[in-house]
Design a protein around this motif. Sequence first.
Motif, PDB file in Angstrom:
ATOM      1  N   ILE A   1       0.887  -1.151   0.000  1.00 14.60           N
ATOM      2  CA  ILE A   1       0.000   0.000   0.000  1.00 14.60           C
ATOM      3  C   ILE A   1       0.928   1.204   0.000  1.00 14.60           C
ATOM      4  O   ILE A   1       1.758   1.350   0.903  1.00 14.60           O
ATOM      5  CB  ILE A   1      -0.907   0.033   1.240  1.00 14.60           C
ATOM      6  CG1 ILE A   1      -1.823  -1.202   1.292  1.00 14.60           C
ATOM      7  CG2 ILE A   1      -1.726   1.322   1.277  1.00 14.60           C
ATOM      8  CD1 ILE A   1      -2.552  -1.373   2.619  1.00 14.60           C
ATOM      9  N   VAL A   2       0.831   2.043  -1.003  1.00 10.75           N
ATOM     10  CA  VAL A   2       1.687   3.219  -1.105  1.00 10.75           C
ATOM     11  C   VAL A   2       0.791   4.434  -1.264  1.00 10.75           C
ATOM     12  O   VAL A   2      -0.026   4.495  -2.183  1.00 10.75           O
ATOM     13  CB  VAL A   2       2.651   3.119  -2.309  1.00 10.75           C
ATOM     14  CG1 VAL A   2       3.529   4.353  -2.407  1.00 10.75           C
ATOM     15  CG2 VAL A   2       3.510   1.866  -2.206  1.00 10.75           C
ATOM     16  N   LEU A   3       0.957   5.394  -0.357  1.00 13.73           N
ATOM     17  CA  LEU A   3       0.207   6.646  -0.415  1.00 13.73           C
ATOM     18  C   LEU A   3       1.194   7.798  -0.435  1.00 13.73           C
ATOM     19  O   LEU A   3       2.143   7.818   0.353  1.00 13.73           O
ATOM     20  CB  LEU A   3      -0.716   6.795   0.795  1.00 13.73           C
ATOM     21  CG  LEU A   3      -1.796   5.745   0.992  1.00 13.73           C
ATOM     22  CD1 LEU A   3      -2.505   5.960   2.326  1.00 13.73           C
ATOM     23  CD2 LEU A   3      -2.804   5.809  -0.139  1.00 13.73           C
ATOM     24  N   ALA A   4       0.976   8.757  -1.320  1.00 18.06           N
ATOM     25  CA  ALA A   4       1.784   9.972  -1.367  1.00 18.06           C
ATOM     26  C   ALA A   4       0.822  11.150  -1.398  1.00 18.06           C
ATOM     27  O   ALA A   4      -0.093  11.187  -2.217  1.00 18.06           O
ATOM     28  CB  ALA A   4       2.679   9.977  -2.599  1.00 18.06           C
ATOM     29  N   SER A   5       1.013  12.076  -0.473  1.00 11.97           N
ATOM     30  CA  SER A   5       0.082  13.190  -0.360  1.00 11.97           C
ATOM     31  C   SER A   5       0.761  14.361   0.329  1.00 11.97           C
ATOM     32  O   SER A   5       1.757  14.189   1.039  1.00 11.97           O
ATOM     33  CB  SER A   5      -1.138  12.744   0.446  1.00 11.97           C
ATOM     34  OG  SER A   5      -2.078  13.780   0.566  1.00 11.97           O
ATOM     35  N   LEU A   6       0.215  15.536   0.135  1.00 16.91           N
ATOM     36  CA  LEU A   6       0.715  16.703   0.840  1.00 16.91           C
ATOM     37  C   LEU A   6       0.510  16.516   2.336  1.00 16.91           C
ATOM     38  O   LEU A   6       1.394  16.759   3.140  1.00 16.91           O
ATOM     39  CB  LEU A   6      -0.014  17.961   0.339  1.00 16.91           C
ATOM     40  CG  LEU A   6       0.432  19.291   0.902  1.00 16.91           C
ATOM     41  CD1 LEU A   6       1.897  19.544   0.602  1.00 16.91           C
ATOM     42  CD2 LEU A   6      -0.426  20.408   0.345  1.00 16.91           C
TER      43      LEU A   6
ATOM     44  N   ALA B   1       3.756   2.120   2.789  1.00 18.92           N
ATOM     45  CA  ALA B   1       4.620   3.296   2.746  1.00 18.92           C
ATOM     46  C   ALA B   1       3.734   4.517   2.547  1.00 18.92           C
ATOM     47  O   ALA B   1       2.868   4.528   1.666  1.00 18.92           O
ATOM     48  CB  ALA B   1       5.634   3.179   1.612  1.00 18.92           C
ATOM     49  N   VAL B   2       3.950   5.526   3.379  1.00 17.79           N
ATOM     50  CA  VAL B   2       3.184   6.766   3.280  1.00 17.79           C
ATOM     51  C   VAL B   2       4.183   7.913   3.166  1.00 17.79           C
ATOM     52  O   VAL B   2       5.051   8.072   4.036  1.00 17.79           O
ATOM     53  CB  VAL B   2       2.269   6.980   4.503  1.00 17.79           C
ATOM     54  CG1 VAL B   2       1.497   8.276   4.378  1.00 17.79           C
ATOM     55  CG2 VAL B   2       1.304   5.803   4.654  1.00 17.79           C
TER      56      VAL B   2
ATOM     57  N   ASN C   1       7.770  -3.509  11.173  1.00 16.47           N
ATOM     58  CA  ASN C   1       8.448  -4.158  10.054  1.00 16.47           C
ATOM     59  C   ASN C   1       7.681  -4.056   8.743  1.00 16.47           C
ATOM     60  O   ASN C   1       8.179  -4.443   7.698  1.00 16.47           O
ATOM     61  CB  ASN C   1       8.713  -5.626  10.376  1.00 16.47           C
ATOM     62  CG  ASN C   1       9.641  -5.779  11.555  1.00 16.47           C
ATOM     63  OD1 ASN C   1      10.521  -4.949  11.770  1.00 16.47           O
ATOM     64  ND2 ASN C   1       9.420  -6.810  12.339  1.00 16.47           N
ATOM     65  N   GLN C   2       6.452  -3.587   8.821  1.00 21.97           N
ATOM     66  CA  GLN C   2       5.613  -3.538   7.631  1.00 21.97           C
ATOM     67  C   GLN C   2       5.268  -2.122   7.198  1.00 21.97           C
ATOM     68  O   GLN C   2       4.704  -1.935   6.134  1.00 21.97           O
ATOM     69  CB  GLN C   2       4.305  -4.306   7.880  1.00 21.97           C
ATOM     70  CG  GLN C   2       4.492  -5.791   8.026  1.00 21.97           C
ATOM     71  CD  GLN C   2       3.181  -6.443   8.372  1.00 21.97           C
ATOM     72  OE1 GLN C   2       2.866  -6.606   9.532  1.00 21.97           O
ATOM     73  NE2 GLN C   2       2.414  -6.772   7.360  1.00 21.97           N
ATOM     74  N   SER C   3       5.555  -1.130   8.026  1.00 20.47           N
ATOM     75  CA  SER C   3       5.140   0.222   7.684  1.00 20.47           C
ATOM     76  C   SER C   3       6.325   1.174   7.698  1.00 20.47           C
ATOM     77  O   SER C   3       7.288   1.002   8.436  1.00 20.47           O
ATOM     78  CB  SER C   3       4.055   0.717   8.645  1.00 20.47           C
ATOM     79  OG  SER C   3       4.511   0.639   9.972  1.00 20.47           O
TER      80      SER C   3
END
Length: 180
Positions: free
Chosen positions: A108-113, A147-148, A175-177
């Motif tokens: 799960i990958v999030l990219a945001s301001l 990953a955020v 270990n997962q985040s």
Amino acid sequence: MAAAAVHRLLVSRLQRLAAGLARSRAALGKRERRSSYLLLAPLLAQTKARADLPPPPCVSTHNIQRFQWIGEFVPAFRISGSQVNVLSSPAEFYDTLKEHIMTAKKRIVLASLYLGTGPLEQELVDCIEETLQRSQDETTISDLRVAVLLDCTRGSRGKKNSRTMLIPLLKKFPNQSKSQ
């Protein structure tokens, strides 16, 4: 504004953009080339026309070929138009995001301001937590990674902020985040 005028304006802006990119490319020489225009690449890839829809009147082979030069400057990938699902409202985006988080198996990958601190944002974090927990319960070593990526300044405003919303995930699933 008439369609012809809009078309002329768009063409003139794109021509200026192309000239600027050409100058930038020449100035870079042999250095690694990276571009802030990366997000345009998927929009410029050729797609297969759907047989059940006539092409829009402003789209022609000539117009599509005008964008081919961008492929020299940024990575691109081709996708079929039938693979694109246009989300027409914020609620639809949010529901789709949660649906994909709940079915994630590897990442799960999030990219945001920033993430935000309201009830919907908390529900999103809870959804990620539930998915991570389910992944751990199903196997002894989970392959699911989260990953955020947030803007440091904007994501840190206030006592309760985007970063503090994610701290429980980092503590519970170290270990997962990963948060950046």
